[in-house]
Design a protein around this motif. Structure first.
Motif, short mmCIF file in Angstrom:
data_model
loop_
_atom_site.label_atom_id
_atom_site.label_comp_id
_atom_site.label_asym_id
_atom_site.label_seq_id
_atom_site.Cartn_x
_atom_site.Cartn_y
_atom_site.Cartn_z
N GLU A 101 0.73 -1.12 0.00
CA GLU A 101 0.05 0.08 0.10
C GLU A 101 0.83 1.15 -0.08
O GLU A 101 0.64 2.26 -0.60
CB GLU A 101 -0.93 -0.01 1.35
N GLN A 102 1.89 1.29 0.67
CA GLN A 102 2.82 2.43 1.08
C GLN A 102 3.37 2.72 -0.51
O GLN A 102 3.79 3.72 -0.87
CB GLN A 102 3.83 2.08 2.08
N ILE A 103 3.80 1.52 -1.10
CA ILE A 103 4.46 1.61 -2.34
C ILE A 103 3.38 2.18 -3.48
O ILE A 103 3.79 3.27 -4.21
CB ILE A 103 4.84 0.41 -2.79
N LEU A 104 2.20 1.71 -3.42
CA LEU A 104 1.35 2.10 -4.38
C LEU A 104 0.75 3.55 -4.19
O LEU A 104 0.48 4.58 -4.99
CB LEU A 104 -0.01 1.39 -4.37
N GLN A 105 0.96 4.15 -2.88
CA GLN A 105 0.86 5.62 -2.66
C GLN A 105 1.60 6.33 -3.49
O GLN A 105 1.44 7.89 -3.81
CB GLN A 105 0.70 5.85 -1.27
N GLN A 106 2.77 6.04 -3.68
CA GLN A 106 3.71 6.83 -4.51
C GLN A 106 3.72 6.58 -6.08
O GLN A 106 4.37 7.36 -6.76
CB GLN A 106 5.23 6.24 -4.14
N VAL A 107 2.72 5.89 -6.53
CA VAL A 107 2.71 5.64 -8.03
C VAL A 107 1.29 6.39 -8.50
O VAL A 107 0.44 6.36 -8.08
CB VAL A 107 2.54 4.25 -8.14
N PRO A 108 1.66 7.02 -9.65
CA PRO A 108 0.40 7.61 -10.36
C PRO A 108 -0.73 6.64 -10.63
O PRO A 108 -0.46 5.60 -10.80
CB PRO A 108 0.97 8.58 -11.50
N ASN A 109 -1.89 7.16 -10.53
CA ASN A 109 -3.04 6.57 -10.78
C ASN A 109 -3.08 6.16 -12.35
O ASN A 109 -2.56 6.89 -12.99
CB ASN A 109 -4.31 7.57 -10.64
N GLN A 110 -3.43 5.01 -12.36
CA GLN A 110 -3.58 4.29 -13.81
C GLN A 110 -4.88 4.04 -14.32
O GLN A 110 -5.09 3.28 -15.32
CB GLN A 110 -2.81 2.87 -13.74
#
Length: 114
Positions: A88-97
């Motif tokens: 979840e922490q990693i995904l928070q740093q990735v732009p929405n797809q």
């Protein structure tokens, strides 16, 4: 001390899997969606076996879950995964797809297998 080594080892495995751009984007898409292999084939413009291999790796460690509906298998993010907080922490740093799924809908290819 050995508990920390297991945690570090597990974190390294997760980071290695999510270090692949395709897998990272897949997991980001699965954050709020359920997708079929055929949708990922359309999004990434790659072969079904290659997509299935990525999903198998993510499923094998527990990051994603699969659900069979008839002859199709749908994938979703496993929010009950033991190390979901790291994912979840990693995904928070990735732009929405989400725009990638919207493009499929506009092209009429969202869930083309069903």
């Amino acid at each position: 001390m050995s508990e920390n080594l297991v945690a570090v080892d597990k974190a390294a495995t997760i980071l290695k899997l999510l270090g692949d751009k395709t897998r990272l984007m897949m997991v980001k898409l699965l954050e709020n969606n359920t997708c079929c292999v055929c949708e990922f084939v359309e999004i990434f413009q790659t072969s079904q076996p290659a997509i299935s291999q990525h999903l198998r790796k993510l499923r094998d460690i527990g990051v994603v879950m699969e659900e069979r509906k008839g002859q199709w298998i749908f994938y979703s993010l496993n929010k009950n995964y033991d190390h979901y907080s790291l994912v979840e922490q990693i995904l928070q740093q990735v732009p929405n797809q989400e725009h990638k799924l919207k493009e499929l809908e506009e092209n009429g290819t969202r869930i083309s297998c069903c």
